[in-house]
Design an enzyme around this catalytic site. Structure first.
Site, PDB file in Angstrom:
ATOM      1  N   CYS A  69       0.825  -1.222   0.000  1.00  0.00           N
ATOM      2  CA  CYS A  69       0.000   0.000   0.000  1.00  0.00           C
ATOM      3  C   CYS A  69       0.856   1.268   0.000  1.00  0.00           C
ATOM      4  CB  CYS A  69      -0.889  -0.022   1.250  1.00  0.00           C
ATOM      5  SG  CYS A  69      -1.824   1.507   1.452  1.00  0.00           S
TER       6      CYS A  69
ATOM      7  N   TRP B 226      -7.625  -7.060   4.913  1.00  0.00           N
ATOM      8  CA  TRP B 226      -6.199  -7.317   5.209  1.00  0.00           C
ATOM      9  C   TRP B 226      -6.072  -8.326   6.334  1.00  0.00           C
ATOM     10  CZ3 TRP B 226      -3.574  -5.730   1.360  1.00  0.00           C
ATOM     11  CH2 TRP B 226      -3.825  -4.505   0.736  1.00  0.00           C
TER      12      TRP B 226
ATOM     13  N   ARG C 114     -14.549   1.326   5.380  1.00  0.00           N
ATOM     14  CA  ARG C 114     -13.561   0.354   4.941  1.00  0.00           C
ATOM     15  C   ARG C 114     -12.472   0.251   6.000  1.00  0.00           C
ATOM     16  NH1 ARG C 114     -15.027  -0.236  -0.532  1.00  0.00           N
ATOM     17  NH2 ARG C 114     -13.288  -1.647  -0.844  1.00  0.00           N
TER      18      ARG C 114
ATOM     19  N   THR D 255      -9.048   0.178   6.305  1.00  0.00           N
ATOM     20  CA  THR D 255      -7.852   0.455   5.503  1.00  0.00           C
ATOM     21  C   THR D 255      -6.581   0.469   6.354  1.00  0.00           C
ATOM     22  OG1 THR D 255      -8.259   2.819   5.800  1.00  0.00           O
ATOM     23  CG2 THR D 255      -9.103   1.847   3.784  1.00  0.00           C
ATOM     24  N   VAL D 256      -5.461   0.318   5.682  1.00  0.00           N
ATOM     25  CA  VAL D 256      -4.148   0.608   6.261  1.00  0.00           C
ATOM     26  C   VAL D 256      -3.644   1.898   5.618  1.00  0.00           C
ATOM     27  CG1 VAL D 256      -3.420  -1.725   6.869  1.00  0.00           C
ATOM     28  CG2 VAL D 256      -3.082  -0.938   4.516  1.00  0.00           C
TER      29      VAL D 256
ATOM     30  N   GLU E 137      -5.296   8.108   8.570  1.00  0.00           N
ATOM     31  CA  GLU E 137      -5.043   8.929   7.385  1.00  0.00           C
ATOM     32  C   GLU E 137      -3.533   9.176   7.282  1.00  0.00           C
ATOM     33  OE1 GLU E 137      -6.499  10.139   4.601  1.00  0.00           O
ATOM     34  OE2 GLU E 137      -4.465  10.894   4.318  1.00  0.00           O
ATOM     35  N   SER E 138      -2.933   8.614   6.250  1.00  0.00           N
ATOM     36  CA  SER E 138      -1.468   8.670   6.140  1.00  0.00           C
ATOM     37  C   SER E 138      -0.939  10.106   6.065  1.00  0.00           C
ATOM     38  CB  SER E 138      -1.015   7.888   4.914  1.00  0.00           C
ATOM     39  OG  SER E 138      -1.597   8.416   3.740  1.00  0.00           O
TER      40      SER E 138
ATOM     41  N   TYR F 229      -4.504   4.674  -9.852  1.00  0.00           N
ATOM     42  CA  TYR F 229      -5.657   3.862  -9.422  1.00  0.00           C
ATOM     43  C   TYR F 229      -6.867   4.164 -10.296  1.00  0.00           C
ATOM     44  CZ  TYR F 229      -3.506   1.998  -5.180  1.00  0.00           C
ATOM     45  OH  TYR F 229      -2.717   1.304  -4.300  1.00  0.00           O
TER      46      TYR F 229
HETATM   47  N1  LIG Z   1      -6.790   7.820   3.121  1.00  0.00           N
HETATM   48  C1  LIG Z   1      -6.088   6.668   3.358  1.00  0.00           C
HETATM   49  C2  LIG Z   1      -6.192   5.692   2.205  1.00  0.00           C
HETATM   50  C3  LIG Z   1      -5.636   4.365   2.573  1.00  0.00           C
HETATM   51  C4  LIG Z   1      -6.059   3.270   1.596  1.00  0.00           C
HETATM   52  O1  LIG Z   1      -6.852   3.483   0.682  1.00  0.00           O
HETATM   53  N2  LIG Z   1      -5.515   2.051   1.834  1.00  0.00           N
HETATM   54  C5  LIG Z   1      -5.878   0.908   1.017  1.00  0.00           C
HETATM   55  C6  LIG Z   1      -4.668   0.089   0.644  1.00  0.00           C
HETATM   56  S1  LIG Z   1      -3.605   0.847  -0.515  1.00  0.00           S
HETATM   57  C7  LIG Z   1      -6.737  -0.040   1.827  1.00  0.00           C
HETATM   58  O2  LIG Z   1      -6.428  -0.367   2.954  1.00  0.00           O
HETATM   59  N3  LIG Z   1      -7.829  -0.518   1.233  1.00  0.00           N
HETATM   60  C8  LIG Z   1      -8.693  -1.495   1.844  1.00  0.00           C
HETATM   61  C9  LIG Z   1     -10.136  -1.248   1.454  1.00  0.00           C
HETATM   62  O3  LIG Z   1     -10.396  -0.261   0.784  1.00  0.00           O
HETATM   63  O4  LIG Z   1     -10.972  -2.060   1.839  1.00  0.00           O
HETATM   64  C10 LIG Z   1      -4.652   7.057   3.666  1.00  0.00           C
HETATM   65  O5  LIG Z   1      -4.019   7.762   2.872  1.00  0.00           O
HETATM   66  O6  LIG Z   1      -4.186   6.697   4.719  1.00  0.00           O
END
Ligand SMILES: N[C@@H](CCC(=O)N[C@@H](CS)C(=O)NCC(=O)O)C(=O)O
Length: 315
Positions: A63, A96, A129, A131-132, A147-148, A194
């Protein structure tokens, strides 16, 4: 994704779409900030004081957003201050997952099998979602921020009293220029690849593809004056944001996301810049090309047979 704290199995890599088939990324929802004295940051609640061994990052090497946070941790010399766990590169029907893949970890901290368990531990009614990256507070057992962009900024300043080193990633004198270039690179490159990859119409794909390569052409031009980093001799957070996309480009986006006008190795200025950043202390450890390829090429909607390409050799 989670709906009111329950996992629903309709996981779609495509996330949301607009009427023209353009991919839309979900916004993050845990927005607390770690600060030097525990006061509140720009968003969220107070109470997250910078302390050694208090915070943990959950990431995926595939990611790019999570990798931003790993890069900031390395550049600021915070490897001994903030611990890390890495998930498997291949997304499961529960999102994940921890453990099993070479270079991935078990969740020794919380004993979770899936990242979504951390979200419901922090908020038993969470909808969204899973997310990581996830920035976790071991002391209060909750999710600080997912949020990264926020995490990179807090790592830049909050830990200065705990031995953080490295460059100022967001110098005030450059703040406005950094914000502008961040937005441009995000829209057209970080998220642009993307949007090309997950486009569900020819129009949406070609529109994104054009923006990706127009932006790479601009960057090639920018580096033609011999500068080391985007803003000159000092690396900033914008370099982190650019690098994470560049390092994935030839291995993943060129193939599975159909960003194939050329590889980056055909753009000498951009390519040399990518290797310059890759050679900085600690950065090589934040990049696993095997995870990147395994992860992107496992996206069934784009690559139904799951075959992972052998090359490119130059990485
Ligand atoms: N806004 C988030 C976006 C993070 C993101 O989209 N991570 C993706 C992996 S690249 C994820 O975990 N996706 C899992 C999902 O959407 O279910 C950030 O920048 O931290």
């Amino acid at each position: 994704m989670l709906v009111n704290g329950q996992w629903t199995e309709d996981w779609q890599p495509v996330q949301k779409k607009d009427d023209e088939g353009r991919f839309i990324r979900q916004t993050s929802s845990f927005r607390h900030w770690i600060t030097a004295d525990g006061s509140a940051g720009p968003t969220g609640d107070a109470g997250f004081k910078a302390e050694k061994d208090r915070y943990h990052l959950y990431v995926a090497y595939i990611c790019p957003w999570a990798s931003r946070t790993l890069m900031a941790r390395a550049l600021k010399g915070l490897e001994d201050v903030i611990s890390v766990s890495v998930v498997n590169p291949v997304m499961t029907n529960q999102g994940w997952q921890f453990g099993g893949h070479d270079g991935a970890d078990e969740d020794v901290l919380n004993g979770a099998r899936y990242i979504h368990e951390l979200y419901t531990r922090a908020d038993s009614h969470y909808t969204g979602r899973a997310t990581v990256p996830v920035l976790w507070d071991k002391k209060t057992g909750t999710l600080v921020n997912n949020e990264s962009a926020d995490i990179v900024r807090m790592l830049n300043t909050a830990f200065d009293g705990l031995g953080a080193t490295g460059p100022d990633l967001y110098p005030q004198a450059l703040a406005a220029e950094i914000d502008t270039l961040n937005a441009h690179i995000y829209d057209n490159l970080n998220n642009g690849v993307y949007q090309a990859g997950f486009a569900s119409t020819q129009l949406a794909y070609e529109e994104a593809y054009s923006r990706v390569f127009a932006t790479l052409d601009e960057l090639e031009q920018r580096f033609s004056d011999g500068r080391l980093y985007l803003f000159g001799d000092e690396l900033t957070e914008t370099d982190i944001r650019l690098f994470v996309t560049l390092v994935r480009f030839d291995a993943a986006y060129h193939g599975v996301f159909k960003c194939n006008r050329n590889t980056l190795s055909a753009m000498p200025g951009v390519h040399a810049y990518m290797h310059r950043v890759l050679a900085l202390d600690g950065i090589r450890n934040t990049v696993r090309i095997d995870h990147i390829k395994a992860g992107y090429y496992s996206i069934k909607a784009l690559n139904p047979n799951g075959i992972v390409p052998v090359g490119p050799e130059h990485l």
